[in-house]
Design a protein around this motif. Structure first.
Motif, PDB file in Angstrom:
ATOM      1  N   GLU A 236       0.829  -1.211   0.000  1.00  0.00           N
ATOM      2  CA  GLU A 236       0.000   0.000   0.000  1.00  0.00           C
ATOM      3  C   GLU A 236       0.863   1.260   0.000  1.00  0.00           C
ATOM      4  O   GLU A 236       0.621   2.201  -0.774  1.00  0.00           O
ATOM      5  CB  GLU A 236      -0.917   0.014   1.233  1.00  0.00           C
ATOM      6  CG  GLU A 236      -1.776  -1.226   1.414  1.00  0.00           C
ATOM      7  CD  GLU A 236      -2.872  -1.323   0.383  1.00  0.00           C
ATOM      8  OE1 GLU A 236      -3.868  -0.610   0.514  1.00  0.00           O
ATOM      9  OE2 GLU A 236      -2.707  -2.110  -0.562  1.00  0.00           O
ATOM     10  N   VAL A 237       1.868   1.273   0.861  1.00  0.00           N
ATOM     11  CA  VAL A 237       2.747   2.442   0.934  1.00  0.00           C
ATOM     12  C   VAL A 237       3.515   2.627  -0.372  1.00  0.00           C
ATOM     13  O   VAL A 237       3.684   3.749  -0.865  1.00  0.00           O
ATOM     14  CB  VAL A 237       3.732   2.311   2.112  1.00  0.00           C
ATOM     15  CG1 VAL A 237       4.772   3.439   2.081  1.00  0.00           C
ATOM     16  CG2 VAL A 237       2.992   2.338   3.432  1.00  0.00           C
ATOM     17  N   GLY A 238       3.991   1.517  -0.935  1.00  0.00           N
ATOM     18  CA  GLY A 238       4.778   1.601  -2.158  1.00  0.00           C
ATOM     19  C   GLY A 238       3.994   2.182  -3.318  1.00  0.00           C
ATOM     20  O   GLY A 238       4.513   3.007  -4.093  1.00  0.00           O
ATOM     21  N   VAL A 239       2.745   1.774  -3.465  1.00  0.00           N
ATOM     22  CA  VAL A 239       1.910   2.333  -4.537  1.00  0.00           C
ATOM     23  C   VAL A 239       1.644   3.811  -4.274  1.00  0.00           C
ATOM     24  O   VAL A 239       1.741   4.645  -5.187  1.00  0.00           O
ATOM     25  CB  VAL A 239       0.584   1.554  -4.670  1.00  0.00           C
ATOM     26  CG1 VAL A 239      -0.342   2.248  -5.664  1.00  0.00           C
ATOM     27  CG2 VAL A 239       0.848   0.119  -5.111  1.00  0.00           C
ATOM     28  N   ALA A 240       1.332   4.149  -3.021  1.00  0.00           N
ATOM     29  CA  ALA A 240       1.102   5.560  -2.686  1.00  0.00           C
ATOM     30  C   ALA A 240       2.344   6.395  -2.968  1.00  0.00           C
ATOM     31  O   ALA A 240       2.244   7.518  -3.487  1.00  0.00           O
ATOM     32  CB  ALA A 240       0.702   5.683  -1.213  1.00  0.00           C
ATOM     33  N   PHE A 241       3.500   5.859  -2.637  1.00  0.00           N
ATOM     34  CA  PHE A 241       4.763   6.556  -2.893  1.00  0.00           C
ATOM     35  C   PHE A 241       4.942   6.816  -4.389  1.00  0.00           C
ATOM     36  O   PHE A 241       5.314   7.920  -4.804  1.00  0.00           O
ATOM     37  CB  PHE A 241       5.917   5.719  -2.355  1.00  0.00           C
ATOM     38  CG  PHE A 241       7.281   6.197  -2.791  1.00  0.00           C
ATOM     39  CD1 PHE A 241       7.867   7.294  -2.190  1.00  0.00           C
ATOM     40  CD2 PHE A 241       7.964   5.540  -3.794  1.00  0.00           C
ATOM     41  CE1 PHE A 241       9.126   7.734  -2.585  1.00  0.00           C
ATOM     42  CE2 PHE A 241       9.223   5.971  -4.191  1.00  0.00           C
ATOM     43  CZ  PHE A 241       9.796   7.072  -3.586  1.00  0.00           C
ATOM     44  N   GLN A 242       4.650   5.812  -5.228  1.00  0.00           N
ATOM     45  CA  GLN A 242       4.825   5.989  -6.662  1.00  0.00           C
ATOM     46  C   GLN A 242       3.811   6.980  -7.225  1.00  0.00           C
ATOM     47  O   GLN A 242       4.143   7.780  -8.106  1.00  0.00           O
ATOM     48  CB  GLN A 242       4.699   4.661  -7.392  1.00  0.00           C
ATOM     49  CG  GLN A 242       4.943   4.754  -8.892  1.00  0.00           C
ATOM     50  CD  GLN A 242       6.315   5.327  -9.219  1.00  0.00           C
ATOM     51  OE1 GLN A 242       7.320   4.782  -8.787  1.00  0.00           O
ATOM     52  NE2 GLN A 242       6.373   6.417  -9.968  1.00  0.00           N
ATOM     53  N   LEU A 243       2.599   6.943  -6.723  1.00  0.00           N
ATOM     54  CA  LEU A 243       1.598   7.901  -7.197  1.00  0.00           C
ATOM     55  C   LEU A 243       2.002   9.330  -6.843  1.00  0.00           C
ATOM     56  O   LEU A 243       1.801  10.258  -7.632  1.00  0.00           O
ATOM     57  CB  LEU A 243       0.228   7.572  -6.611  1.00  0.00           C
ATOM     58  CG  LEU A 243      -0.370   6.220  -7.015  1.00  0.00           C
ATOM     59  CD1 LEU A 243      -1.782   6.080  -6.472  1.00  0.00           C
ATOM     60  CD2 LEU A 243      -0.354   6.034  -8.521  1.00  0.00           C
TER      61      LEU A 243
END
Length: 363
Positions: A236-243
């Motif tokens: 979840e954090v990784g996707v948010a970081f990329q967005l």
């Protein structure tokens, strides 16, 4: 050494571990073939010249959360193991800059551009650009080879390294698979939000947050249940970081991001921001906005004025707000997973701070 300093200033300790390893790793080949020193210096300059050290930091707090003790005998070994992630990152970025034909990173020429300049300034035979390309490929390969050496030679019990190796192997494979998928998606022109999210999960979420947490927790002896919860948090954090990174790629200040604003558009990256922009423009019948966004993708000569027009179109169709909402939802879900993990202190507070840092607005 003051063990409390590890938590307080981890990036400095990661830097120390990297500098020491790079010096040791390059010593013999510098003696036997001095000309290779130029490539080693290029790698060392790239690795030690900046970066947020996010991957080692997530790995470190995975280890601490699993009960790792910075006052214990394994701390320097863990530091070496987590710092080795920066060499995988160096490989990925050096090759990424080449794939994307990027001229600069962190305000300095990219490795292939610097290599081409060396060739031209030296008056050597052949094509400067071809030499620069070859240099970047080889320097990136060296980073990946040395990452394996740095991790495998970490002074840790064999059982600890063996427990962490599945995360290490998976991470290397996933980031390369994600890079290939990114290139393929640009080539096929798949502009769907589903494709953009798939790349995001594989290329960034797993590699930047999920697997480093997995690796660190495994070094700390975490059981399968804790690793699974940390991987959920990391996804979840990784996707948010990329967005967030995607938004910064279009709206960010170059002095903060280290790359010219709009470079993601010039490089033709099919981000979720772009995908939602095209989808929403079509749904709203805003053909002009769709054309502005579509025409900008992959335009290597896109001007700053044109980038501003794309920004306005993305905001007008609601793509920016949609991505911001997605970041908020992912962050909330991640924090719920973190609560369920029941990590050893002070890991929960440290990881919460990393989530805020990785997802906050800076434009």
């Amino acid at each position: 050494m003051d063990t409390s300093a590890y938590d307080a200033d981890l990036p400095a300790h990661v830097e120390r571990a990297l500098a020491g390893f790079l010096e040791r790793a390059g010593a013999e080949i510098r003696r036997t073939e001095p000309t290779v020193g130029v490539g080693i210096d290029a790698l060392a300059g790239f690795v030690l010249g900046g970066g947020k050290r996010l991957r080692p930091t997530f790995a470190w707090w995975g280890w601490r959360g699993a009960g790792g003790d910075p006052a214990g005998p394994d701390v320097e070994g863990v530091l070496q193991a987590v710092a080795s992630l920066e060499l995988i990152q160096a490989c990925a970025l050096i090759h990424d800059d080449l794939i994307d034909s990027s001229d600069s990173r962190r305000g300095s020429p990219t490795v292939h551009i610097a290599g081409a300049k060396l060739h031209a300034d030296s008056g050597w035979l052949g094509s400067p650009s071809t030499f620069g390309l070859a240099t970047a490929v080889l320097v990136g390969d060296l980073a990946l080879a040395w990452a394996d050496d740095m991790f495998g030679e970490a002074p840790l019990p064999p059982a600890a390294l063996a427990a962490a190796r599945p995360a290490w192997r998976a991470m290397r494979t996933e980031v390369l698979a994600g890079q290939y998928l990114d290139v393929r998606t640009q080539a096929t022109g798949d502009a769907s939000p589903e494709a953009a999210l798939h790349i995001c999960k594989l290329k960034t979420a797993a590699y930047t947050v999920q697997r480093p947490l997995h690796l660190g927790a495994a070094l700390g002896g975490a059981d399968d249940a804790l690793i699974a919860t940390l991987r959920e948090f990391g996804d979840e954090v990784g996707v948010a970081f990329q967005l967030r990174d995607d938004l910064l790629g279009v709206f960010g200040d170059p002095s903060v991001t280290g790359k010219p604003a709009g470079d993601d558009l010039r490089e033709g990256k099919r981000t979720l921001l772009v995908a939602l922009g095209l989808q929403r423009a079509a749904e709203q019948g805003k053909d002009a906005a769709a054309k502005v966004i579509s025409d900008a993708i992959g335009d290597a000569h896109l001007s700053e004025d044109a980038v501003e027009t794309v920004r306005e179109a993305l905001q007008d169709v609601g793509a920016v707000d949609a991505v911001e909402r997605r970041i908020d939802e992912l962050t909330e879900s991640a924090m719920a997973a973190l609560d369920r993990a029941h990590l050893a202190e002070p890991a929960p507070a440290a990881l919460t701070g990393l989530v805020v840092k990785a997802t906050q607005r800076t434009y």
